[in-house]
Design a protein around this motif. Structure first.
Motif, PDB file in Angstrom:
ATOM      1  N   THR A   6       0.828  -1.208   0.000  1.00 17.67           N
ATOM      2  CA  THR A   6       0.000   0.000   0.000  1.00 17.67           C
ATOM      3  C   THR A   6       0.861   1.257   0.000  1.00 17.67           C
ATOM      4  OG1 THR A   6      -1.754  -1.154   1.186  1.00 17.67           O
ATOM      5  CG2 THR A   6      -1.805   1.256   1.235  1.00 17.67           C
ATOM      6  N   GLN A   9       2.425   1.656  -3.364  1.00 15.88           N
ATOM      7  CA  GLN A   9       1.406   2.074  -4.319  1.00 15.88           C
ATOM      8  C   GLN A   9       1.140   3.569  -4.193  1.00 15.88           C
ATOM      9  OE1 GLN A   9       0.418  -0.259  -6.314  1.00 15.88           O
ATOM     10  NE2 GLN A   9      -1.540   0.292  -7.245  1.00 15.88           N
ATOM     11  N   THR A  10       1.034   4.058  -2.962  1.00 11.32           N
ATOM     12  CA  THR A  10       0.800   5.488  -2.726  1.00 11.32           C
ATOM     13  C   THR A  10       1.962   6.316  -3.254  1.00 11.32           C
ATOM     14  OG1 THR A  10      -0.523   5.019  -0.753  1.00 11.32           O
ATOM     15  CG2 THR A  10       0.383   7.242  -0.959  1.00 11.32           C
ATOM     16  N   VAL A  13       1.691   6.514  -7.009  1.00  7.16           N
ATOM     17  CA  VAL A  13       0.639   7.455  -7.417  1.00  7.16           C
ATOM     18  C   VAL A  13       1.130   8.889  -7.249  1.00  7.16           C
ATOM     19  CG1 VAL A  13      -1.657   8.344  -6.886  1.00  7.16           C
ATOM     20  CG2 VAL A  13      -1.265   5.877  -6.959  1.00  7.16           C
ATOM     21  N   ASP A  14       1.783   9.159  -6.110  1.00 14.81           N
ATOM     22  CA  ASP A  14       2.311  10.513  -5.877  1.00 14.81           C
ATOM     23  C   ASP A  14       3.286  10.916  -6.973  1.00 14.81           C
ATOM     24  OD1 ASP A  14       0.848  10.739  -3.570  1.00 14.81           O
ATOM     25  OD2 ASP A  14       2.503  10.221  -2.226  1.00 14.81           O
ATOM     26  N   ARG A 225      -5.786   3.769  -9.086  1.00 14.35           N
ATOM     27  CA  ARG A 225      -6.406   4.772  -8.203  1.00 14.35           C
ATOM     28  C   ARG A 225      -7.599   5.442  -8.889  1.00 14.35           C
ATOM     29  NH1 ARG A 225      -4.705   8.245  -4.137  1.00 14.35           N
ATOM     30  NH2 ARG A 225      -3.527   6.432  -3.406  1.00 14.35           N
TER      31      ARG A 225
END
Length: 446
Positions: A6, A9-10, A13-14, A225
């Motif tokens: 997680t 993944q964040t 995305v950032d 996302r």
């Protein structure tokens, strides 16, 4: 290959969001700057058009507003076409056609031609702004969208920061090459749109799936996302047909809010050069252009900061409403201020309010709609909302003539801004989901 955690993944995305912002936002910002210059430069040409072709104040107000009639009529079909064919070619088409029409204003001969060209300019530009808003939903997750929209909408104050001195300076070329100042103004700013439109074909990327410039892990994380956001919207009835979305009471309510905001924006914008000239006792030109850029410079700073704060706090509605009230106060004070410094400060307050509230407002419709419904909804909200640009200059002239007061029109615009704030607060009572629906990340309008 292992599945990212997680946290990983964040982080992906950032990184994807930062990469998308650096790649896309500056070019979209440039497009917006040129679009706003071409729709609002009549404010600088107003006095020359009155003197050269005998354009009356009432005819100017009507012509300035007719842009938004053509704009409103073609917003929805334009956005639906873009959703189908992609942003790259459609944005280029919009820019090239509006640039050609904007340039044609240098040949305007009378009131009828002025009316026709303003209407056609609106038709040509229809779909640009809601098209970009839709385009941003393809690239930026919901919790980053006010940030992205705020960066894009920095084009509004930036256009006026740059456009004031540029338009005023072009007017001072009056007589050079046998052309009037307003002819140089329309020609230069119209040709800019055509050139940038051609570049758009080669620069823009339709969707993240096609972004060869983004590493595959970032692209996959971003798409996951965005798909999760779409699933949340589906839980509140987001995946409805575009025709049904046009009759959605919530969409129509957002149209009303947008109309009030745009009435404040354009009611001031179309008359700002002449208002500043009157305040300072100068003729409209380069120096007045510099002075008109001051309110927009203030708005440029706040629109760069407040949307991020709103994203962190989730209070888009409350902050947006407060900004609209602030705008109304600024417009009202500018109407009665006898001191030039006080009047300019009041105009700064007004610009900060109605510019900075807009990216906060535009985060709200995305929580209800997706796909073709979102394309149609954005088009309708922006199209009908921008009729405020037709209503405002005519209301301003009507109020001034009816009450025989040069301040009555500005008080009417101030009232529109405050009314918009009340309507914005009223979104608290819009239901986002049935009472028995499971909670989702999009459940409540923040």
């Amino acid at each position: 290959m292992s599945t990212p955690t997680t946290g990983e993944q964040t982080a992906l995305v950032d990184s994807a969001v930062r990469r998308s912002a650096k790649r896309l936002i500056p070019f979209l910002l440039l497009m917006y700057v040129i679009a706003f210059l071409d729709r609002s430069n009549v404010g600088f040409a107003k006095e020359e058009l009155e003197a050269d072709i005998g354009l009356s104040a009432a005819a100017y107000a009507l012509g300035a507003g007719l842009f938004f009639v053509g704009y409103a009529l073609f917003e929805v079909p334009s956005n639906l076409i873009m959703h189908r064919v992609g942003a790259r070619w459609w944005m280029a088409r919009i820019m090239v056609t509006w640039g050609i029409i904007a340039t044609a204003f240098m040949f305007v001969q009378g009131e009828t031609m002025f009316y026709v060209l303003r209407f056609l300019l609106g038709v040509a530009e229809a779909g640009f702004f809601p098209g970009v808003l839709l385009y941003l939903t393809y690239w930026f997750p919901e919790d980053r969208r006010a940030f992205a929209t705020g960066l894009f909408q920095m084009g509004l104050p930036l256009a006026n920061i740059v456009g004031g001195p540029l338009s005023g300076g072009l007017l001072e070329l009056d007589g050079f090459g046998g052309l009037a100042g307003y002819q140089w103004l329309f020609m230069v700013e119209g040709v800019l749109a055509v050139l940038v439109g051609i570049v758009a074909v080669f620069y823009l990327t339709d969707r993240p799936e096609k972004a060869a410039w983004m590493p595959a892990p970032e692209r996959d994380a971003l798409l996951a996302r965005l798909e999760a956001d779409n699933a949340d919207r589906a839980a509140v009835g987001g995946h409805q047909g575009w025709a049904k979305a046009l009759l959605n009471p919530r969409v129509l309510y957002f149209c009303l809010i947008c109309l009030c905001i745009q009435a404040a924006v354009y009611g001031l914008t179309f008359f700002l050069p002449t208002q500043v000239a009157s305040i300072t006792g100068r003729d409209v030109g380069f120096q007045v252009g510099l002075l008109t850029s001051i309110p927009w410079a203030c708005a440029f700073v706040t629109i760069a900061l407040l949307p991020r704060f709103a994203d962190r706090t989730g209070r888009h509605r409350e902050i947006g409403a407060a900004l609209l009230v602030l705008s109304g106060i600024g417009i009202a004070v500018s109407a009665v201020a006898e001191n030039a410094v006080v009047a300019i400060v009041a105009l700064c307050v007004a610009a900060v309010g109605f510019v900075t509230c807009q990216p906060l407002f535009w985060t709200l419709p995305t929580r209800y709609l997706s796909g073709a419904a979102l394309a149609a909804g954005f088009g309708l909200i922006n199209g009908l909302g921008n009729l405020g640009g037709f209503i405002a200059p005519n209301i301003r002239v009507w109020a001034e003539e009816t009450f025989d007061s040069s301040t009555a029109g500005l008080f009417a615009l101030a009232g529109m801004a405050v009314l918009g704030a009340l309507f914005l607060l009223g979104t608290r009572f819009l239901r986002t989901a049935p009472a028995d629906a499971p909670a989702t990340t999009a459940d409540a309008v923040r």
